[in-house]
Motif scaffolding. Structure first.
Motif, PDB file in Angstrom:
ATOM      1  N   ASN A   1      13.052  16.847  -2.465  1.00 51.44           N
ATOM      2  CA  ASN A   1      14.219  15.979  -2.505  1.00 51.44           C
ATOM      3  C   ASN A   1      13.919  14.745  -3.360  1.00 51.44           C
ATOM      4  OD1 ASN A   1      15.771  13.506  -1.247  1.00 51.44           O
ATOM      5  ND2 ASN A   1      16.963  15.317  -0.716  1.00 51.44           N
ATOM      6  N   SER A   2      14.909  14.277  -4.115  1.00 48.58           N
ATOM      7  CA  SER A   2      14.680  13.164  -5.045  1.00 48.58           C
ATOM      8  C   SER A   2      14.271  11.882  -4.320  1.00 48.58           C
ATOM      9  CB  SER A   2      15.935  12.913  -5.888  1.00 48.58           C
ATOM     10  OG  SER A   2      17.061  12.658  -5.071  1.00 48.58           O
ATOM     11  N   PHE A   3      14.792  11.679  -3.101  1.00 46.49           N
ATOM     12  CA  PHE A   3      14.414  10.482  -2.341  1.00 46.49           C
ATOM     13  C   PHE A   3      12.950  10.557  -1.905  1.00 46.49           C
ATOM     14  CE2 PHE A   3      19.022  10.598  -1.833  1.00 46.49           C
ATOM     15  CZ  PHE A   3      19.352   9.285  -2.134  1.00 46.49           C
ATOM     16  N   PHE A   4      12.501  11.742  -1.530  1.00 51.08           N
ATOM     17  CA  PHE A   4      11.104  11.932  -1.135  1.00 51.08           C
ATOM     18  C   PHE A   4      10.184  11.694  -2.341  1.00 51.08           C
ATOM     19  CE2 PHE A   4       7.204  14.091  -0.195  1.00 51.08           C
ATOM     20  CZ  PHE A   4       7.050  14.010   1.173  1.00 51.08           C
ATOM     21  N   VAL A   5      10.539  12.297  -3.467  1.00 52.63           N
ATOM     22  CA  VAL A   5       9.734  12.135  -4.686  1.00 52.63           C
ATOM     23  C   VAL A   5       9.688  10.665  -5.098  1.00 52.63           C
ATOM     24  CG1 VAL A   5       9.609  12.700  -7.144  1.00 52.63           C
ATOM     25  CG2 VAL A   5      10.168  14.486  -5.481  1.00 52.63           C
ATOM     26  N   PHE A   6      10.833   9.983  -5.000  1.00 55.55           N
ATOM     27  CA  PHE A   6      10.888   8.569  -5.368  1.00 55.55           C
ATOM     28  C   PHE A   6       9.985   7.733  -4.468  1.00 55.55           C
ATOM     29  CE2 PHE A   6      12.930   4.328  -5.069  1.00 55.55           C
ATOM     30  CZ  PHE A   6      12.775   3.945  -6.398  1.00 55.55           C
ATOM     31  N   SER A   7       9.905   8.093  -3.180  1.00 54.66           N
ATOM     32  CA  SER A   7       9.032   7.345  -2.264  1.00 54.66           C
ATOM     33  C   SER A   7       7.568   7.465  -2.671  1.00 54.66           C
ATOM     34  CB  SER A   7       9.230   7.838  -0.826  1.00 54.66           C
ATOM     35  OG  SER A   7       8.648   9.118  -0.635  1.00 54.66           O
ATOM     36  N   ILE A   8       7.150   8.668  -3.085  1.00 54.09           N
ATOM     37  CA  ILE A   8       5.761   8.869  -3.514  1.00 54.09           C
ATOM     38  C   ILE A   8       5.480   8.092  -4.800  1.00 54.09           C
ATOM     39  CG2 ILE A   8       4.052  10.561  -4.266  1.00 54.09           C
ATOM     40  CD1 ILE A   8       4.690  10.850  -1.355  1.00 54.09           C
ATOM     41  N   MET A   9       6.391   8.186  -5.765  1.00 53.73           N
ATOM     42  CA  MET A   9       6.202   7.488  -7.033  1.00 53.73           C
ATOM     43  C   MET A   9       6.194   5.973  -6.835  1.00 53.73           C
ATOM     44  SD  MET A   9       5.749   9.890  -9.138  1.00 53.73           S
ATOM     45  CE  MET A   9       5.732   8.906 -10.646  1.00 53.73           C
ATOM     46  N   THR A  10       7.053   5.480  -5.945  1.00 53.62           N
ATOM     47  CA  THR A  10       7.079   4.040  -5.661  1.00 53.62           C
ATOM     48  C   THR A  10       5.757   3.584  -5.066  1.00 53.62           C
ATOM     49  OG1 THR A  10       9.466   4.086  -5.275  1.00 53.62           O
ATOM     50  CG2 THR A  10       8.253   2.230  -4.367  1.00 53.62           C
ATOM     51  N   ALA A  11       5.214   4.359  -4.128  1.00 51.12           N
ATOM     52  CA  ALA A  11       3.944   4.008  -3.502  1.00 51.12           C
ATOM     53  C   ALA A  11       2.813   3.984  -4.530  1.00 51.12           C
ATOM     54  CB  ALA A  11       3.612   4.999  -2.387  1.00 51.12           C
ATOM     55  N   VAL A  12       2.791   4.974  -5.423  1.00 53.28           N
ATOM     56  CA  VAL A  12       1.743   5.037  -6.453  1.00 53.28           C
ATOM     57  C   VAL A  12       1.816   3.830  -7.372  1.00 53.28           C
ATOM     58  CG1 VAL A  12       0.949   6.311  -8.481  1.00 53.28           C
ATOM     59  CG2 VAL A  12       1.544   7.555  -6.398  1.00 53.28           C
ATOM     60  N   PHE A  13       3.012   3.520  -7.886  1.00 55.44           N
ATOM     61  CA  PHE A  13       3.139   2.402  -8.814  1.00 55.44           C
ATOM     62  C   PHE A  13       2.940   1.059  -8.113  1.00 55.44           C
ATOM     63  CE2 PHE A  13       5.375   5.600 -11.453  1.00 55.44           C
ATOM     64  CZ  PHE A  13       4.641   5.422 -12.622  1.00 55.44           C
ATOM     65  N   ALA A  14       3.327   0.969  -6.840  1.00 53.17           N
ATOM     66  CA  ALA A  14       3.106  -0.274  -6.092  1.00 53.17           C
ATOM     67  C   ALA A  14       1.614  -0.545  -5.923  1.00 53.17           C
ATOM     68  CB  ALA A  14       3.788  -0.193  -4.730  1.00 53.17           C
ATOM     69  N   LEU A  15       0.841   0.503  -5.618  1.00 52.00           N
ATOM     70  CA  LEU A  15      -0.602   0.330  -5.469  1.00 52.00           C
ATOM     71  C   LEU A  15      -1.267   0.031  -6.810  1.00 52.00           C
ATOM     72  CD1 LEU A  15      -1.520   3.067  -2.835  1.00 52.00           C
ATOM     73  CD2 LEU A  15      -1.327   0.600  -2.511  1.00 52.00           C
ATOM     74  N   LEU A  16      -0.776   0.640  -7.895  1.00 52.28           N
ATOM     75  CA  LEU A  16      -1.306   0.311  -9.222  1.00 52.28           C
ATOM     76  C   LEU A  16      -1.039  -1.155  -9.568  1.00 52.28           C
ATOM     77  CD1 LEU A  16      -0.353   3.463 -11.348  1.00 52.28           C
ATOM     78  CD2 LEU A  16      -2.648   2.734 -10.674  1.00 52.28           C
ATOM     79  N   PHE A  17       0.178  -1.605  -9.283  1.00 46.92           N
ATOM     80  CA  PHE A  17       0.521  -3.003  -9.532  1.00 46.92           C
ATOM     81  C   PHE A  17      -0.365  -3.932  -8.715  1.00 46.92           C
ATOM     82  CE2 PHE A  17       2.820  -6.728  -7.951  1.00 46.92           C
ATOM     83  CZ  PHE A  17       3.053  -7.407  -9.141  1.00 46.92           C
ATOM     84  N   TYR A  18      -0.549  -3.599  -7.435  1.00 48.66           N
ATOM     85  CA  TYR A  18      -1.344  -4.469  -6.575  1.00 48.66           C
ATOM     86  C   TYR A  18      -2.813  -4.470  -6.983  1.00 48.66           C
ATOM     87  CZ  TYR A  18      -2.773  -7.020  -2.446  1.00 48.66           C
ATOM     88  OH  TYR A  18      -3.282  -7.986  -1.607  1.00 48.66           O
ATOM     89  N   SER A  19      -3.289  -3.345  -7.532  1.00 44.93           N
ATOM     90  CA  SER A  19      -4.674  -3.272  -8.001  1.00 44.93           C
ATOM     91  C   SER A  19      -4.947  -4.315  -9.081  1.00 44.93           C
ATOM     92  CB  SER A  19      -4.971  -1.875  -8.561  1.00 44.93           C
ATOM     93  OG  SER A  19      -4.816  -0.894  -7.571  1.00 44.93           O
ATOM     94  N   VAL A  20      -3.957  -4.569  -9.925  1.00 43.20           N
ATOM     95  CA  VAL A  20      -4.083  -5.588 -10.967  1.00 43.20           C
ATOM     96  C   VAL A  20      -3.790  -6.974 -10.401  1.00 43.20           C
ATOM     97  CG1 VAL A  20      -3.168  -6.392 -13.182  1.00 43.20           C
ATOM     98  CG2 VAL A  20      -3.502  -3.935 -12.775  1.00 43.20           C
ATOM     99  N   PHE A  21      -2.770  -7.050  -9.553  1.00 45.84           N
ATOM    100  CA  PHE A  21      -2.319  -8.337  -9.022  1.00 45.84           C
ATOM    101  C   PHE A  21      -3.406  -9.051  -8.239  1.00 45.84           C
ATOM    102  CE2 PHE A  21      -0.358 -10.655  -5.443  1.00 45.84           C
ATOM    103  CZ  PHE A  21       0.320 -11.638  -6.159  1.00 45.84           C
ATOM    104  N   ILE A  22      -4.236  -8.312  -7.469  1.00 52.02           N
ATOM    105  CA  ILE A  22      -5.235  -8.965  -6.633  1.00 52.02           C
ATOM    106  C   ILE A  22      -6.298  -9.696  -7.445  1.00 52.02           C
ATOM    107  CG2 ILE A  22      -4.934  -7.428  -4.663  1.00 52.02           C
ATOM    108  CD1 ILE A  22      -7.414  -5.933  -5.503  1.00 52.02           C
TER     109      ILE A  22
END
Length: 275
Positions: free
Chosen positions: A75-96
């Motif tokens: 489902n597109s909502f499920f896929v979007f949740s996974i992609m959001t989590a991946v990009f959020a963690l990538l962003f936070y990896s740099v942000f910290i």
């Protein structure tokens, strides 16, 4: 070790609000995906029932097939949740890193001036990202079991088909990358992933230690690594290797790059960043 544990605890306390919001966001999207997929199936099934077909369940399965938990994970909502989590963690990896180096009274000066090895600062940040990733994986596994339980309870038993959760996503799905079904794939994906993260931290520390000169040097190093990879592939060595041999070559190269990046980060923190 004491400095590392204190810094790790400090980094986790800074990350827990962001992390809690991320887990809640992923959970809510996936819960919506379950009920969205159920409503989609129910509407189609009700339309089918209105045709007055005898033995409707059997006929429906013959024409449309069984429904499985894979309907939810695709489902597109499920896929979007996974992609959001991946990009959020990538962003936070740099942000910290950059959150400590900004502002007038830079907090990084206090971190690097603490007694003990400066490398503990790097190790604490990397360990925090590892904890966030591993925690999200465990959370996602628990969610999958719960989603399968709810979804199978909503769909009639003669239409729903139980499948192993390892088969719940296709090879092209981001879920298969986040939670590989085979340990060999898990080892490969996360070895290369943490290697990429380590090299990314090397480029960040080059920037923080040398500013624009560091950016230039990091760019030259990145181009050099890419050129070396291209030249290695053009030698044709990989065409003479079996699949298993290619696999272990990738693991070995990733480990060498991981150790090299870790050593470079140690040198940059201890020798090139001044307070």
């Amino acid at each position: 070790m004491k400095k590392f544990l204190e810094l790790w605890s400090f980094e986790w306390n800074r990350a827990k609000r962001f992390y809690g919001f991320l887990l809640a966001f992923v959970t809510s999207l996936q819960a919506y995906a379950v009920f969205h997929e159920y409503k989609f199936w129910k509407d189609g099934y009700e339309s089918y029932r209105q045709q007055g077909v005898p033995a409707i369940s059997e006929q429906y399965v013959l024409e449309s097939g069984n429904i499985t938990i894979a309907a939810v994970t695709s489902n597109s909502f499920f896929v979007f949740s996974i992609m959001t989590a991946v990009f959020a963690l990538l962003f936070y990896s740099v942000f910290i890193w950059y959150q400590d180096w900004t502002g007038k009274n830079r907090f990084s000066l206090r971190l690097l001036s603490l007694p003990g090895k400066r490398f503990a600062v790097y190790a604490a940040k990397l360990a925090t990202i590892w904890l966030l990733i591993t925690g999200l994986q465990v959370w996602q596994i628990g969610l999958l079991y719960l989603e399968e339980l709810v979804f199978s309870g909503l769909i009639p038993a003669d239409i729903y088909l139980d499948i192993p959760l390892q088969m719940a996503s296709t090879s092209a799905s981001p879920l298969s990358l986040a939670l590989p079904s085979l340990f060999s794939n898990y080892l490969l994906y996360y070895t290369t992933g943490y290697t990429a993260l380590t090299l990314g931290y090397t480029f960040i520390l080059m920037h923080l230690s040398g500013r624009w000169k560091g950016v230039l040097f990091a760019g030259i190093l990145a181009v050099g690594l890419i050129a070396a990879m291209v030249l290695f592939l053009r030698t044709g060595i990989t065409t003479r290797l079996y699949a298993e041999e290619k696999y272990w070559v990738m693991i070995a190269v990733s480990l060498v790059l991981f150790l090299s990046g870790t050593w470079a980060n140690y040198r940059l923190l201890e020798k090139h960043i001044s307070v």
